[in-house]
Design a protein around this motif. Structure first.
Motif, PDB file in Angstrom:
ATOM      1  N   TRP A  17      47.902 -76.208  14.548  1.00 33.61           N
ATOM      2  CA  TRP A  17      46.494 -77.138  14.602  1.00 33.61           C
ATOM      3  C   TRP A  17      47.223 -77.032  16.229  1.00 33.61           C
ATOM      4  O   TRP A  17      46.270 -77.019  17.109  1.00 33.61           O
ATOM      5  CB  TRP A  17      47.391 -78.894  14.900  1.00 33.61           C
ATOM      6  N   GLN A  18      47.812 -76.650  17.318  1.00 37.40           N
ATOM      7  CA  GLN A  18      48.121 -76.852  18.423  1.00 37.40           C
ATOM      8  C   GLN A  18      47.674 -75.677  18.896  1.00 37.40           C
ATOM      9  O   GLN A  18      47.118 -75.275  20.203  1.00 37.40           O
ATOM     10  CB  GLN A  18      49.805 -76.862  18.855  1.00 37.40           C
ATOM     11  N   GLY A  19      47.758 -74.692  18.280  1.00 35.29           N
ATOM     12  CA  GLY A  19      47.019 -73.089  18.800  1.00 35.29           C
ATOM     13  C   GLY A  19      46.303 -73.524  18.814  1.00 35.29           C
ATOM     14  O   GLY A  19      45.471 -72.537  19.086  1.00 35.29           O
ATOM     15  N   LEU A  20      44.979 -73.978  17.974  1.00 36.83           N
ATOM     16  CA  LEU A  20      44.030 -73.578  17.268  1.00 36.83           C
ATOM     17  C   LEU A  20      43.302 -74.209  18.810  1.00 36.83           C
ATOM     18  O   LEU A  20      42.010 -73.786  19.013  1.00 36.83           O
ATOM     19  CB  LEU A  20      43.124 -75.087  15.749  1.00 36.83           C
ATOM     20  N   CYS A  21      44.109 -75.205  19.351  1.00 30.66           N
ATOM     21  CA  CYS A  21      43.567 -75.954  20.501  1.00 30.66           C
ATOM     22  C   CYS A  21      43.169 -74.872  21.513  1.00 30.66           C
ATOM     23  O   CYS A  21      42.094 -75.200  22.098  1.00 30.66           O
ATOM     24  CB  CYS A  21      44.731 -77.477  21.017  1.00 30.66           C
ATOM     25  N   PHE A  22      43.403 -73.543  21.673  1.00 28.48           N
ATOM     26  CA  PHE A  22      43.406 -72.315  22.937  1.00 28.48           C
ATOM     27  C   PHE A  22      42.525 -71.537  22.596  1.00 28.48           C
ATOM     28  O   PHE A  22      42.809 -70.628  22.612  1.00 28.48           O
ATOM     29  CB  PHE A  22      44.780 -72.148  23.119  1.00 28.48           C
ATOM     30  N   SER A  23      41.849 -71.940  20.669  1.00 30.96           N
ATOM     31  CA  SER A  23      41.508 -70.844  20.265  1.00 30.96           C
ATOM     32  C   SER A  23      39.716 -70.546  20.657  1.00 30.96           C
ATOM     33  O   SER A  23      40.014 -71.300  21.476  1.00 30.96           O
ATOM     34  CB  SER A  23      40.510 -71.807  19.359  1.00 30.96           C
ATOM     35  N   GLY A  24      39.172 -69.527  20.814  1.00 34.11           N
ATOM     36  CA  GLY A  24      38.229 -68.994  21.203  1.00 34.11           C
ATOM     37  C   GLY A  24      36.996 -70.020  21.222  1.00 34.11           C
ATOM     38  O   GLY A  24      35.636 -69.925  21.200  1.00 34.11           O
ATOM     39  N   LEU A  25      36.677 -70.460  19.952  1.00 30.74           N
ATOM     40  CA  LEU A  25      36.255 -70.950  19.137  1.00 30.74           C
ATOM     41  C   LEU A  25      35.844 -72.108  19.314  1.00 30.74           C
ATOM     42  O   LEU A  25      37.236 -72.880  18.629  1.00 30.74           O
ATOM     43  CB  LEU A  25      35.981 -70.090  17.460  1.00 30.74           C
ATOM     44  N   ALA A  26      34.716 -73.128  19.501  1.00 26.01           N
ATOM     45  CA  ALA A  26      34.987 -74.413  20.063  1.00 26.01           C
ATOM     46  C   ALA A  26      35.480 -74.976  18.356  1.00 26.01           C
ATOM     47  O   ALA A  26      35.872 -76.094  18.461  1.00 26.01           O
ATOM     48  CB  ALA A  26      33.816 -74.141  20.191  1.00 26.01           C
ATOM     49  N   VAL A  27      34.496 -74.750  16.914  1.00 25.12           N
ATOM     50  CA  VAL A  27      34.960 -75.372  16.135  1.00 25.12           C
ATOM     51  C   VAL A  27      36.420 -75.082  15.788  1.00 25.12           C
ATOM     52  O   VAL A  27      36.467 -76.178  15.501  1.00 25.12           O
ATOM     53  CB  VAL A  27      34.105 -74.838  15.013  1.00 25.12           C
ATOM     54  N   LEU A  28      37.132 -73.967  15.827  1.00 29.07           N
ATOM     55  CA  LEU A  28      38.997 -74.186  15.623  1.00 29.07           C
ATOM     56  C   LEU A  28      39.352 -75.554  16.511  1.00 29.07           C
ATOM     57  O   LEU A  28      40.214 -75.975  16.615  1.00 29.07           O
ATOM     58  CB  LEU A  28      38.815 -72.977  16.028  1.00 29.07           C
ATOM     59  N   ARG A  29      38.573 -75.505  17.898  1.00 30.03           N
ATOM     60  CA  ARG A  29      39.619 -75.815  19.048  1.00 30.03           C
ATOM     61  C   ARG A  29      39.197 -77.823  18.548  1.00 30.03           C
ATOM     62  O   ARG A  29      40.070 -78.324  18.612  1.00 30.03           O
ATOM     63  CB  ARG A  29      38.937 -75.846  20.491  1.00 30.03           C
ATOM     64  N   LYS A  30      37.918 -77.832  18.083  1.00 38.54           N
ATOM     65  CA  LYS A  30      38.120 -79.253  17.439  1.00 38.54           C
ATOM     66  C   LYS A  30      38.215 -79.566  16.746  1.00 38.54           C
ATOM     67  O   LYS A  30      39.264 -80.099  16.079  1.00 38.54           O
ATOM     68  CB  LYS A  30      36.175 -78.838  17.160  1.00 38.54           C
ATOM     69  N   ARG A  31      38.818 -78.413  15.730  1.00 36.35           N
ATOM     70  CA  ARG A  31      39.838 -78.809  14.544  1.00 36.35           C
ATOM     71  C   ARG A  31      40.935 -79.176  14.782  1.00 36.35           C
ATOM     72  O   ARG A  31      41.351 -80.416  14.559  1.00 36.35           O
ATOM     73  CB  ARG A  31      39.708 -77.553  12.988  1.00 36.35           C
ATOM     74  N   GLY A  32      41.880 -78.485  16.283  1.00 39.27           N
ATOM     75  CA  GLY A  32      42.182 -78.897  16.079  1.00 39.27           C
ATOM     76  C   GLY A  32      43.060 -80.086  16.768  1.00 39.27           C
ATOM     77  O   GLY A  32      44.151 -80.993  16.404  1.00 39.27           O
ATOM     78  N   VAL A  33      42.342 -79.846  17.496  1.00 37.02           N
ATOM     79  CA  VAL A  33      42.375 -81.314  18.544  1.00 37.02           C
ATOM     80  C   VAL A  33      42.349 -82.524  17.792  1.00 37.02           C
ATOM     81  O   VAL A  33      42.810 -83.724  17.925  1.00 37.02           O
ATOM     82  CB  VAL A  33      41.456 -81.445  19.745  1.00 37.02           C
ATOM     83  N   THR A  34      41.500 -82.876  16.641  1.00 37.61           N
ATOM     84  CA  THR A  34      41.045 -83.684  15.297  1.00 37.61           C
ATOM     85  C   THR A  34      42.349 -84.437  14.333  1.00 37.61           C
ATOM     86  O   THR A  34      42.639 -84.888  14.307  1.00 37.61           O
ATOM     87  CB  THR A  34      39.922 -82.883  15.010  1.00 37.61           C
ATOM     88  N   GLN A  35      42.612 -83.104  14.380  1.00 42.67           N
ATOM     89  CA  GLN A  35      44.268 -82.717  13.144  1.00 42.67           C
ATOM     90  C   GLN A  35      45.398 -83.824  14.182  1.00 42.67           C
ATOM     91  O   GLN A  35      45.532 -85.031  13.650  1.00 42.67           O
ATOM     92  CB  GLN A  35      44.865 -81.796  12.861  1.00 42.67           C
ATOM     93  N   LEU A  36      45.265 -83.560  15.602  1.00 42.85           N
ATOM     94  CA  LEU A  36      46.222 -84.282  15.949  1.00 42.85           C
ATOM     95  C   LEU A  36      46.547 -84.787  16.345  1.00 42.85           C
ATOM     96  O   LEU A  36      47.159 -86.099  16.420  1.00 42.85           O
ATOM     97  CB  LEU A  36      46.681 -82.882  17.690  1.00 42.85           C
ATOM     98  N   ARG A  37      44.826 -85.905  16.560  1.00 43.21           N
ATOM     99  CA  ARG A  37      45.245 -87.177  17.065  1.00 43.21           C
ATOM    100  C   ARG A  37      45.029 -88.134  15.782  1.00 43.21           C
ATOM    101  O   ARG A  37      45.759 -89.324  15.853  1.00 43.21           O
ATOM    102  CB  ARG A  37      43.581 -87.493  17.234  1.00 43.21           C
ATOM    103  N   GLU A  38      44.827 -87.450  14.388  1.00 34.95           N
ATOM    104  CA  GLU A  38      45.247 -87.863  13.367  1.00 34.95           C
ATOM    105  C   GLU A  38      46.928 -87.918  12.906  1.00 34.95           C
ATOM    106  O   GLU A  38      47.842 -88.858  12.688  1.00 34.95           O
ATOM    107  CB  GLU A  38      44.427 -86.680  12.205  1.00 34.95           C
ATOM    108  N   VAL A  39      47.766 -87.330  13.656  1.00 30.73           N
ATOM    109  CA  VAL A  39      49.018 -87.448  13.410  1.00 30.73           C
ATOM    110  C   VAL A  39      49.184 -88.822  14.337  1.00 30.73           C
ATOM    111  O   VAL A  39      50.083 -89.480  14.084  1.00 30.73           O
ATOM    112  CB  VAL A  39      49.503 -86.155  14.197  1.00 30.73           C
TER     113      VAL A  39
END
Length: 284
Positions: free
Chosen positions: A144-166
């Motif tokens: 999830w941390q890696g997704l936060c640096f993705s070039g795709l907005a949808v993946l960045r959103k998923r990474g940030v959302t899941q880390l907030r859920e943690v």
């Protein structure tokens, strides 16, 4: 007249082994074995020691449940040779963190020391499974941390959302009467028996001189060895500032009740009801 209260009839078992302090290699193992046995229902407590395997299997079931479902969400490596995880892994990682808390991320230092001994007993097998779950959970969090640096907005959103859920999963619920923390009855019950095991160990250590004829030095040594504040130890055992007894202390059971009450901020009556209540299922 004999009381009909099952909690009053029940007698807590004594530890099968005593230690010089929490740093002793067998302390963590003996503590959890004691807690597991005490937390069983009255029927289980009357069973023979051969049921130890069933007890440990019961505690391993939730760990295995989450580990298998997280692994179901593991995908194959992509073109960049990186593992990816589906929303199944996302869902069960958060649920595992909510259920096990920080233990779902890493073992305690004491348990890690037990694991290093590489024994083949049930407790070590339990810790090995717990360690595998923690490894899987942390691997998904890194993803999830890696997704936060993705070039795709949808993946960045998923990474940030899941880390907030943690963060939400690790944050205890504080809503309710008088802003008290809400804990499950099994958590409170296990904590009580850990405290009962602790004060029983301390009581034994205080009776054994271990070369310390000076009472005050013995009290300070025991306080340090069992990681209990000196002020708390003196209060429980009714000692003055010079570590001389002022009066007869309460029973070990009452000491454990007091420590649990302070930790969870619940009434003694409610705590006694929790201790006398039957155990819930091991399944999540």
């Amino acid at each position: 007249m004999t009381s009909r209260n099952p909690q009053k009839r029940r007698r807590d078992k004594k530890p099968s082994e005593y230690f010089r302090g929490k740093a002793d290699s067998g302390y963590a193992k003996a503590e959890i074995q004691y807690v597991l046995r005490q937390c069983q229902s009255a029927r289980s407590q009357e069973a023979s020691s051969a049921d130890l395997e069933a007890i440990f299997l019961g505690y391993c079931m939730p760990l295995y449940f989450f580990l298998e479902r997280i692994r179901r969400g593991w995908g194959h490596e992509d073109s960049l040779s990186q593992k990816f995880f589906s929303d199944t892994a996302d869902r069960y990682v958060i649920r595992a963190i909510k259920k096990f808390g920080v233990d779902s991320l890493r073992l305690t230092a004491q348990n890690e020391e037990v694991l290093k001994q590489d024994n083949s007993d049930y407790f070590t097998k339990y810790l090995q499974l717990k360690d595998r779950l923690a490894t899987a959970v942390v691997e998904v969090i890194r993803y999830w941390q890696g997704l936060c640096f993705s070039g795709l907005a949808v993946l960045r959103k998923r990474g940030v959302t899941q880390l907030r859920e943690v963060a939400r999963a690790l944050t205890p619920e504080t809503r309710g009467a008088k802003n008290r923390l809400n804990f499950g009855s099994e958590t409170i019950k296990a904590y009580y028996y850990r405290q009962l095991f602790l004060v029983d160990q301390i009581a034994h250590a205080l009776k054994v001189s271990n070369g310390y004829r000076n009472r005050s030095l013995r009290v300070k040594t025991v306080s340090q060895a069992f990681e209990m504040r000196l002020e708390t130890l003196r209060e429980l055992w009714c000692l003055d500032g010079e570590d001389n007894p002022k009066c007869r202390p309460d029973t070990l059971r009452d000491m454990a009740l007091l420590l649990t009450d302070r930790a969870f901020k619940i009434t003694k009556h409610r705590l006694q009801n929790i201790l006398s209540s039957p155990n819930k299922s091991f399944f999540p």
